[in-house]
Scaffold this motif. Structure first.
Motif, PDB file in Angstrom:
ATOM      1  N   ALA A 166       6.145  19.386 -93.388  1.00 43.68           N
ATOM      2  CA  ALA A 166       4.748  20.113 -93.650  1.00 43.68           C
ATOM      3  C   ALA A 166       3.716  19.055 -93.845  1.00 43.68           C
ATOM      4  O   ALA A 166       2.653  19.399 -93.400  1.00 43.68           O
ATOM      5  N   ASN A 181       1.968  18.578 -90.551  1.00 44.25           N
ATOM      6  CA  ASN A 181       1.596  20.049 -89.833  1.00 44.25           C
ATOM      7  C   ASN A 181      -0.026  20.071 -90.553  1.00 44.25           C
ATOM      8  O   ASN A 181       0.056  20.685 -91.666  1.00 44.25           O
ATOM      9  N   GLN A 188      -1.756  22.873 -90.335  1.00 46.37           N
ATOM     10  CA  GLN A 188      -1.874  24.118 -90.666  1.00 46.37           C
ATOM     11  C   GLN A 188      -1.138  24.292 -92.273  1.00 46.37           C
ATOM     12  O   GLN A 188      -1.555  25.212 -92.813  1.00 46.37           O
ATOM     13  N   GLN A 189      -0.306  23.369 -92.579  1.00 44.28           N
ATOM     14  CA  GLN A 189       0.400  23.582 -93.580  1.00 44.28           C
ATOM     15  C   GLN A 189      -0.452  23.126 -94.903  1.00 44.28           C
ATOM     16  O   GLN A 189      -0.269  23.390 -96.041  1.00 44.28           O
ATOM     17  N   PHE A 218       1.323  25.236 -97.600  1.00 44.55           N
ATOM     18  CA  PHE A 218       2.841  24.697 -97.930  1.00 44.55           C
ATOM     19  C   PHE A 218       3.157  24.888 -99.462  1.00 44.55           C
ATOM     20  O   PHE A 218       4.353  25.104 -99.643  1.00 44.55           O
TER      21      PHE A 218
END
Length: 369
Positions: free
Chosen positions: A73, A76, A78-79, A89
């Protein structure tokens, strides 16, 4: 010609088979190439070659999966973005907490500051009727309210049968130091009208752990009574240009947060911290870094410090504890193997439950009745 005895023949075949296996063994061939060498400079700087670090075998099965998921996570973008104060997340952790624990939350203002006021639905335990905990949430002084506040408060309130007041203190970049310390002091003054100082505990994770120490120092300077006990979690009371300082700036970020270590040496122009909240603040000011002043640390109440071996705050947490002990402060340090910064945000993991138990037993021991 004499034929070998059957036993000797079997022994010969076994030796031939063993030699054939060893010749084809990768481990044996690997010895032909010397492993990369650690290089040490005259000043003690160590150059460590690339290596593989597996998840700790000492973790529970749930924690092993959690570590892998967390590291993925963190890679990433976006997380890690936030939706109304909830990092993506963290969304499943928050849902898990809300479905696991029976609690009630009331939004209110104390001393003019917005707070989330948590209580267990089963009722506050008689021994806690005159006790309250103040939570100062994490988030780098740049968000994570309400997510971090809820994940730090809901399990403690429900499992401990105690009131927890989480403070929505002012953060950067809109606000700068000492706005957050002022907000905590306002809430504290209001609660002092109902609770003795000895019955008030303060705790937080990450930025909230830092702020717990900063607020305690702020109380000293402004002649407010010392709280009964404090908890500095996922943090220490020292800082650096790269984090909390010490070896952990370079040794734990990769295996705990999936990010490379900062460059060495750091730029001479680098600020002592990259957090906008501290822009213009003096890192030598004990109201910013309480660990910079023995005089301030010596006056701390009983203090619980929680960290993990992959937490980028590890060195600061260890340093804060050792300095407090040397100064005569009643300080406890608990370090969780193989886990990372803010690990107990996943509420049903066995190691998280262990942490909650340590937190509740500590405050139960040190707060007044």
């Amino acid at each position: 010609m004499t034929r070998p005895a059957k036993g000797a023949s079997r022994m010969l075949r076994a030796i031939v088979a063993l030699l054939a296996f060893l010749q084809g063994s990768p481990s044996i061939h690997a010895q032909d190439t010397p492993p990369p060498q650690v290089r040490v400079e005259d000043d003690g700087t160590v150059h460590v070659p690339a290596m593989t670090v597996p998840v700790s075998v000492m973790l529970s099965p749930e924690a092993k999966r959690y570590v892998a998921d967390h590291l993925k996570a963190m890679q990433n973008p976006q997380q890690v973005r936030q939706n109304n104060g909830v990092p993506v997340f963290m969304e499943p952790y928050l849902a898990e907490a809300k479905s696991t624990f029976a609690y009630a939350m009331t939004e209110r203002r104390l001393g003019g500051v917005r707070v989330f006021d948590y209580a267990p639905k089963a009722g506050i335990a008689p021994k806690n009727a005159r006790r309250v905990l103040i939570n100062l949430h994490g988030g780098g002084f740049m968000g994570c309210f309400p997510a971090c506040a809820e994940l730090e408060s809901i399990p403690v309130a429900a499992l401990g049968h105690v009131r927890v007041v989480s403070v929505d203190y002012r953060q950067g970049p809109a606000y700068r130091f000492p706005a957050a310390s002022e907000d905590v002091a306002q809430v504290y003054r209001e609660l002092l009208k109902t609770y003795p100082a000895a019955n008030i505990g303060i705790y937080g994770c990450s930025a909230g752990g830092m702020l717990t120490g900063m607020a305690t120092a702020w109380f000293q300077k402004h002649a407010l009574p010392r709280p009964g006990a404090v908890g500095i979690f996922c943090a220490g009371l020292t800082t650096s240009a790269n984090g909390f300082g010490g070896d952990a700036d370079y040794m734990t970020a990769a295996v705990g947060e999936a990010r490379p270590a900062p460059k060495w040496p750091p730029s001479a122009d680098a600020p002592w911290t990259s957090l906008p909240y501290f822009a213009g603040a003096d890192p030598r000011d004990p109201l910013v870094s309480p660990g910079s002043s023995d005089e301030v640390l010596r006056q701390f109440p009983p203090t619980l410090i929680i960290t993990a071996t992959r937490g980028f705050e590890l060195s600061s947490a260890v340093r804060t504890h050792s300095r407090m002990v040397a100064l005569g402060v009643d300080a406890d340090l608990h370090v969780w193997e193989g886990l990372f910064h803010g690990f107990f945000y996943k509420p049903n993991m066995p190691e998280s439950r262990e942490a909650y138990d340590v937190i509740l037993k500590f405050f139960d021991k040190h707060l007044g009745q």
